[in-house]
Design a protein around this motif. Structure first.
Motif, PDB file in Angstrom:
ATOM      1  N   CYS A  23      33.208  49.897  60.081  1.00 38.11           N
ATOM      2  CA  CYS A  23      34.063  50.821  60.939  1.00 38.11           C
ATOM      3  C   CYS A  23      35.577  50.976  60.716  1.00 38.11           C
ATOM      4  O   CYS A  23      36.177  51.639  60.594  1.00 38.11           O
ATOM      5  N   HIS A  62      38.150  52.166  65.720  1.00 41.15           N
ATOM      6  CA  HIS A  62      37.461  50.689  65.649  1.00 41.15           C
ATOM      7  C   HIS A  62      38.270  49.624  66.240  1.00 41.15           C
ATOM      8  O   HIS A  62      37.507  48.753  66.866  1.00 41.15           O
ATOM      9  N   GLN A  66      31.627  48.805  70.305  1.00 38.63           N
ATOM     10  CA  GLN A  66      30.307  48.883  69.313  1.00 38.63           C
ATOM     11  C   GLN A  66      30.740  48.485  67.823  1.00 38.63           C
ATOM     12  O   GLN A  66      29.754  48.681  66.926  1.00 38.63           O
ATOM     13  N   CYS A 117      37.145  54.262  60.872  1.00 36.90           N
ATOM     14  CA  CYS A 117      37.384  54.968  62.241  1.00 36.90           C
ATOM     15  C   CYS A 117      38.424  54.548  62.830  1.00 36.90           C
ATOM     16  O   CYS A 117      38.508  53.420  63.141  1.00 36.90           O
ATOM     17  N   CYS A 129      36.690  50.016  69.786  1.00 33.37           N
ATOM     18  CA  CYS A 129      35.468  50.340  70.218  1.00 33.37           C
ATOM     19  C   CYS A 129      34.641  49.092  70.325  1.00 33.37           C
ATOM     20  O   CYS A 129      34.477  48.179  69.596  1.00 33.37           O
ATOM     21  N   HIS A 169      29.083  59.436  71.277  1.00 35.52           N
ATOM     22  CA  HIS A 169      30.360  58.667  70.579  1.00 35.52           C
ATOM     23  C   HIS A 169      30.662  57.767  71.661  1.00 35.52           C
ATOM     24  O   HIS A 169      30.908  58.076  72.846  1.00 35.52           O
ATOM     25  N   PRO A 170      30.917  56.445  71.259  1.00 34.86           N
ATOM     26  CA  PRO A 170      31.470  55.464  72.263  1.00 34.86           C
ATOM     27  C   PRO A 170      32.493  55.665  73.000  1.00 34.86           C
ATOM     28  O   PRO A 170      32.734  55.328  74.205  1.00 34.86           O
ATOM     29  N   CYS A 174      30.358  59.099  63.988  1.00 35.42           N
ATOM     30  CA  CYS A 174      30.069  57.471  64.135  1.00 35.42           C
ATOM     31  C   CYS A 174      29.393  56.916  63.055  1.00 35.42           C
ATOM     32  O   CYS A 174      28.428  57.627  62.402  1.00 35.42           O
ATOM     33  N   HIS A 175      29.420  55.675  62.841  1.00 33.75           N
ATOM     34  CA  HIS A 175      28.691  55.044  61.804  1.00 33.75           C
ATOM     35  C   HIS A 175      27.197  54.549  62.561  1.00 33.75           C
ATOM     36  O   HIS A 175      26.132  54.336  61.676  1.00 33.75           O
TER      37      HIS A 175
HETATM   38 FE1  SF4 Z   1      32.799  52.729  67.074  1.00 31.07          FE
HETATM   39 FE2  SF4 Z   1      32.209  52.525  64.620  1.00 31.07          FE
HETATM   40 FE3  SF4 Z   1      31.501  54.300  65.904  1.00 31.07          FE
HETATM   41 FE4  SF4 Z   1      33.895  54.346  65.315  1.00 31.07          FE
HETATM   42  S1  SF4 Z   1      32.310  54.474  63.803  1.00 31.07           S
HETATM   43  S2  SF4 Z   1      33.136  54.922  67.238  1.00 31.07           S
HETATM   44  S3  SF4 Z   1      34.105  52.182  65.568  1.00 31.07           S
HETATM   45  S4  SF4 Z   1      30.719  52.309  66.457  1.00 31.07           S
END
Ligand code: SF4
Length: 325
Positions: A302, A292, A297, A289, A295, A252-253, A320-321
């Motif tokens: 998101c 977002h 990424q 999310c 994030c 996860h980012p 995460c997407h």
């Molecule tokens: Fe980042 Fe999108 Fe993953 Fe959320 S779903 S952590 S905003 S990449």
């Protein structure tokens, strides 16, 4: 094939919301979603580390497990029994087996009680002295946390932070719990004393087969203490897995950003990921999310759709997407 052990604690879709009241009529104008749909298990003797920034809901989750916050929904199953379905004596009996250690032992210990009174209060309340005197029981409990019995009639303010945390542990152990919630138990202590208390917690886990929910913002301490780690962001668990999997191959980012700030002596240090902006308010979580807006990424999707939870064969899961490279 050996059967997987039954979890000691099973938390299913737990929600702890606090109403926001407004106006002269005190109407409910919204909800602070401190814990929002959290699920996890803890096995007997296992430590689950819970990490995340302050305000992400870690302490509220720990308090809800102890019955100190009333859930708005979800279930807490301890030793196979649903805590929400129990009342009165049955609930108190079950609660006896889970105890909590707080960050600041000074404020959690009654300053007017002596050490002997503090560590044996639960035994007296539950009538568990079993023919022994309070002094005998107190001496034994203090010995189990590495303190001698000379301090029985002294008061909490006469001790250092590390000693007070040992007294808190002796008090918690008096009821022979199976499970301890440790809420930042070493954050307020000097580094040398931190190591002593961590070693004591590891030793007690070994000796008594205790399970811990170990709440901390310090990933180095969590790495030392935990078999598994859950990462919390804005009331939700965004990543969970074995400590080595999460620490070495975070997906996860948000976890990656947290880990990039932790020094790793002797290992390649990833480039520091600086998160911009503050943790959003749990009273108005972002759509899609919740991470977002911060994030690095984030994709357009998101901001619109909640991310799917992905789970590997080894149980490592994250929401995460995108799939990590
Ligand atoms: Fe980042 Fe999108 Fe993953 Fe959320 S779903 S952590 S905003 S990449």
């Amino acid at each position: 094939m050996t059967e997987a052990p039954e979890p000691l604690l099973k938390v299913c879709d737990l929600r702890v919301w606090f109403p926001i009241r407004k106006g002269v009529l005190n109407r409910i104008a919204g909800q602070v979603r401190a814990v929002d749909g959290v699920s996890f298990t803890i096995l007997p003797g296992e430590t689950l580390g819970l990490v995340g920034e302050s305000g992400c809901g870690k302490t509220t989750l720990g308090r809800a497990l102890m019955g100190l916050e009333k859930p708005a929904g979800g279930r807490i199953i301890f030793n196979g029994q649903d805590l929400g379905a129990l009342t009165g004596q049955a609930r108190r009996q079950l609660r006896r087996h889970s105890q909590m250690i707080f960050q600041d032992p000074f404020s959690s210990l009654n300053p007017r009680m002596t050490v002997q009174e503090l560590v044996t209060e639960g035994l007296v309340h539950h009538r568990l002295l079993q023919g022994r005197t309070r002094t005998e029981s107190a001496r034994e409990l203090l010995a189990s946390v590495g303190m001698d019995g000379d301090c029985l009639f002294r008061y909490p303010h006469e001790f250092s932070g590390g000693q007070r945390q040992r007294i808190s542990l002796a008090r918690a152990l008096s009821l022979q719990p199976h499970f301890l919630v440790c809420d930042e138990p070493v954050s307020a202590l000097d580094v040398s004393v931190q190591a002593q208390v961590i070693n004591l917690l590891l030793d007690l886990r070994e000796r008594h087969g205790l399970a811990y929910l170990f709440i901390s913002h310090d990933l180095s301490v969590v790495r030392l203490m935990s078999h598994r780690v859950a990462v919390m962001y804005l009331g939700k668990i965004v990543e969970c897995g074995a400590t080595s999997d999460v620490m070495e191959t975070a997906c996860h980012p948000y976890t990656r950003a947290l880990l990039s700030a932790v020094p790793r002596p002797g290992k390649h240090q990833d480039k520091r990921i600086i998160l911009t902006g503050d943790l959003p308010s749990p009273a108005a979580p972002p759509p899609g999310c919740p991470f977002h807006p911060r994030c690095p990424q984030a994709l357009p999707v998101c901001a619109q759709q909640a991310p799917p939870v992905r789970t590997l064969d080894n149980g490592h899961s994250w929401a995460c997407h995108i799939t990590p490279d």
